[in-house]
Scaffold this motif. Structure first.
Motif, short mmCIF file in Angstrom:
data_model
loop_
_atom_site.label_atom_id
_atom_site.label_comp_id
_atom_site.label_asym_id
_atom_site.label_seq_id
_atom_site.Cartn_x
_atom_site.Cartn_y
_atom_site.Cartn_z
N ASN A 152 -44.04 18.89 -18.96
CA ASN A 152 -43.50 18.15 -18.25
C ASN A 152 -42.44 17.53 -18.87
O ASN A 152 -41.02 17.81 -18.66
CB ASN A 152 -43.73 16.68 -18.01
CG ASN A 152 -43.24 15.20 -17.29
OD1 ASN A 152 -42.31 15.57 -16.71
ND2 ASN A 152 -43.21 14.49 -16.94
N LYS B 288 -46.17 10.09 -16.39
CA LYS B 288 -46.71 10.49 -14.75
C LYS B 288 -47.19 9.32 -14.42
O LYS B 288 -47.63 8.15 -14.84
CB LYS B 288 -47.88 11.75 -14.84
CG LYS B 288 -48.02 12.61 -15.23
CD LYS B 288 -49.11 13.29 -15.21
CE LYS B 288 -49.88 13.34 -16.45
NZ LYS B 288 -51.25 13.99 -16.01
N ILE C 176 -42.21 11.42 -11.47
CA ILE C 176 -43.03 12.08 -12.82
C ILE C 176 -41.32 11.47 -13.00
O ILE C 176 -40.51 11.52 -12.74
CB ILE C 176 -43.18 13.21 -12.43
CG1 ILE C 176 -43.30 13.37 -13.55
CG2 ILE C 176 -41.70 14.15 -12.00
CD1 ILE C 176 -43.92 15.29 -13.65
N LEU D 227 -43.78 21.42 -11.80
CA LEU D 227 -45.13 20.19 -11.11
C LEU D 227 -45.47 20.77 -10.13
O LEU D 227 -46.99 21.48 -10.44
CB LEU D 227 -44.28 18.28 -10.81
CG LEU D 227 -45.75 17.87 -10.34
CD1 LEU D 227 -46.51 17.22 -11.93
CD2 LEU D 227 -45.43 16.36 -9.96
N TYR E 5 -52.82 16.96 -10.49
CA TYR E 5 -52.08 16.24 -10.74
C TYR E 5 -52.20 15.76 -12.21
O TYR E 5 -51.38 15.54 -13.75
CB TYR E 5 -51.40 15.07 -9.63
CG TYR E 5 -50.15 14.20 -10.02
CD1 TYR E 5 -48.71 14.87 -10.54
CD2 TYR E 5 -50.85 12.88 -10.92
CE1 TYR E 5 -48.25 13.21 -10.26
CE2 TYR E 5 -49.17 12.28 -11.52
CZ TYR E 5 -48.19 12.39 -11.08
OH TYR E 5 -47.63 11.07 -11.84
N PHE F 8 -51.83 17.90 -14.89
CA PHE F 8 -50.16 18.19 -15.48
C PHE F 8 -50.19 18.15 -17.53
O PHE F 8 -50.48 16.55 -17.66
CB PHE F 8 -49.94 17.46 -14.51
CG PHE F 8 -47.73 18.40 -14.60
CD1 PHE F 8 -47.63 19.95 -14.83
CD2 PHE F 8 -47.21 17.35 -15.24
CE1 PHE F 8 -46.72 20.32 -14.96
CE2 PHE F 8 -45.72 17.81 -15.09
CZ PHE F 8 -46.45 19.08 -15.16
#
Length: 245
Positions: free
Chosen positions: A164, A20, A4, A129, A156, A159
């Protein structure tokens, strides 16, 4: 293995890259030795890799991590890439020619650095994360490794880029806390109502550090370490004093 980076936004706040680059399981497929109710003997079955050693890490970096970064790297950014990982024993940087060529192919310069020891808050994955993935993945009940891998990858992918963004801001705040703590980790992870600040349009992308904090940290380091030449000079003076006596 999860990768990430910091999300990239345009001048008007539009999302250019979510940061990502992929998440990859350490698994392998084996043929079932015995028949069961759900599968006959010889069926390929996915199993977790039991020994994630140096060779497994190299294979993951060479065949998954680096190609993923190269293919998804934003074109607007320089191709100097720094990968930070923790100090787990298998995390050893390969030095063979094939690996070095891969890190420098296509105009890239991919380097590896280690997370400072005893500094868990400098691991951006742990700051948000993995917690987010777990909260999403725990809502399902996978029956086998394949279903587990599928749910983790799905989590994931779900996300959110704004989350983030928040954890990268938190990372910078933690760095300031560490400077104030003279390199220690006895502090609370700072909170600043990031969602509220973003709604007001005043959430900073880069956290400014007060000059006094940096100066104090440098002065502290100077008291802990001294240049090798300075130490040698003082040793010579002591020898001269001994000889004179």
């Amino acid at each position: 293995m999860a990768i990430i980076g910091k999300p990239l936004y345009g001048t008007h706040g539009e999302l250019l890259h979510d940061g990502k680059y992929g998440i990859f399981p350490f698994t392998q497929q084996e043929r079932a030795k015995k028949s069961s109710k759900n599968k006959p003997a010889g069926t390929l079955v996915t199993k977790a890799l039991q020994n994630v050693n140096r060779d497994a890490i190299r294979d993951m970096l060479l065949n998954k991590v680096i190609p993923s970064i190269v293919s998804k790297w934003p074109a607007s950014l320089p191709k100097n890439v720094v990968i930070q990982w923790d100090n787990a024993r298998p995390h050893q940087i390969p030095r063979d020619e094939e690996f070095i060529v891969a890190t420098q192919a296509n105009g890239f310069n991919i380097e590896f650095v280690f997370q400072p020891a005893q500094s868990p808050d400098l691991n951006v994955l742990d700051l948000g994360l993995f917690r987010s993935i777990q909260s999403l993945q725990y809502q399902s009940f996978p029956k086998n490794v394949d279903e587990l891998v599928e749910k983790v990858i799905e989590s994931y992918n779900n996300f959110k880029p704004e989350v983030n963004k928040y954890i990268w801001v938190t990372l910078q705040r933690c760095m300031i806390k560490i400077l104030k703590a003279e390199g220690g980790n006895k502090y609370k992870i700072p909170h600043m109502n990031k969602k509220k600040l973003e709604n007001l349009g005043i959430l900073p992308n880069q956290i400014e550090v007060e000059r006094s904090i940096v100066v104090e940290a440098v002065e502290y380091l100077n008291t802990m370490f001294r240049p090798a030449t300075q130490g040698n000079h003082e040793a010579e003076i002591e020898d001269m004093e001994v000889d004179a006596d």
